[in-house]
Design an enzyme around this catalytic site. Structure first.
Site, PDB file in Angstrom:
ATOM      1  CG  ASP A 150       2.227   6.829 -10.051  1.00 44.90           C
ATOM      2  OD1 ASP A 150       2.338   6.330 -11.351  1.00 44.90           O
ATOM      3  OD2 ASP A 150       3.119   7.182  -9.094  1.00 44.90           O
ATOM      4  CG  HIS A 170       4.007   1.800  -8.359  1.00 48.18           C
ATOM      5  ND1 HIS A 170       5.305   1.881  -7.219  1.00 48.18           N
ATOM      6  CD2 HIS A 170       4.267   2.943  -8.976  1.00 48.18           C
ATOM      7  CE1 HIS A 170       5.897   2.657  -7.500  1.00 48.18           C
ATOM      8  NE2 HIS A 170       5.369   3.415  -8.553  1.00 48.18           N
TER       9      HIS A 170
END
Length: 284
Positions: free
Chosen positions: A188, A193
């Site tokens: 991911d 993030h």
């Protein structure tokens, strides 16, 4: 484009091929904090090739990219949240494998134009040689901007209720400040993030941890508390993501056991924030 119901229910993706090796399984284990104490021999078995064990929730990234996309369904990805994750293990995850993945839409619930939609998608991983199932992943999305399309409004089944007593055990797991950067190498690559600018634009002071990384941490807590770190003892795990985790947080998992059922909740005490709700694992 509004959701075209019931046409979305016929969407399928089948026989998509994936493979992984021991490096991938060890990298995932490091990404959910296994081996943070290199003298902990129980966790070392997940990050060292001698007698390598696989964290069961590796299933969530083993076929990263498989599945029916938000665009295929007609969802506004900018207003769609990953709400819940449930994984059933048909057999322990192997340290290396070649697989095929089959994906479909399970349900699309219309909560109304002002409340959005709830979408369940499912992917099953099969061994490429014997075609026996390894794991089934059911992923629930809360699409806040996509309600009012005229679909069914049936409520999802209620989650199993945890016991009302005090927790049977508490497991505290700390997270490294750079954990999101390590975890993202398992698939991911969402910049939310990793990139401080993207995180600020989304309303966060800094990049947040992946929900599925927190999910892997919950799996660690269950393995430690009730499975003696034996992956074959876990038949399934699921939870709802209720608040973000910031890399560097310490998460306290409260766990209850009732027969083969384990219930859990995750909390960051420093912010008095419940980050994971309705946690439920099934022991085999």
């Amino acid at each position: 484009m509004p959701i075209n119901y019931p046409a979305v229910m016929s969407l399928r993706e089948e026989n998509r091929a994936f493979a992984w090796d021991e490096r991938d399984t060890m990298l995932y284990a490091l990404g959910v904090g296994m081996g943070s104490d290199p003298m902990d021999e129980a966790e070392l078995r997940f990050v060292y090739e001698r007698g390598l064990r696989v964290v069961p929730t590796f299933a969530t990234v083993a076929a990263w990219g498989a599945g029916i996309s938000a665009e295929q369904i007609g969802l506004d990805r900018r207003r769609t949240l990953h709400g819940e994750e449930h994984t059933r293990f048909h057999r322990p995850m192997p340290p290396s494998a070649s697989i095929v993945a089959d994906s479909r839409v399970v349900s699309v619930i219309d909560k109304g134009a002002d409340k959005g939609a709830v979408v369940e998608r499912q992917t099953t991983l099969f061994d490429a040689v014997d075609r026996e199932p390894i794991a089934t992943i059911t992923r629930t999305a809360f699409a806040r901007g996509d309600g009012g399309f005229g679909g069914p409004a049936v409520e999802s089944a209620l989650a199993p209720m945890r016991p009302s007593r005090a927790p049977d055990i508490m497991v505290e797991l700390s997270t490294r400040p750079d954990l999101a950067l390590l975890y993202r190498l398992s698939g991911d690559r969402n910049p939310l993030h990793a990139d401080p600018g993207v995180a600020r634009a989304a309303g966060f002071e800094r990049p947040i941890l992946h929900g599925l990384c927190t999910y892997g941490l919950a799996c660690r807590a269950v393995l430690r508390a009730f499975c003696d770190y034996d992956p074959s003892a876990l038949a399934g795990i699921g939870a709802r993501f209720s608040a973000p985790v910031v890399p560097g947080d310490t998460i306290r998992f409260d766990l209850w056991r009732d027969g083969d059922d384990v219930f859990f909740e995750g909390r960051v005490e420093a912010r008095d924030s419940v980050v994971m709700k309705n946690g439920h694992a099934k022991l085999s």
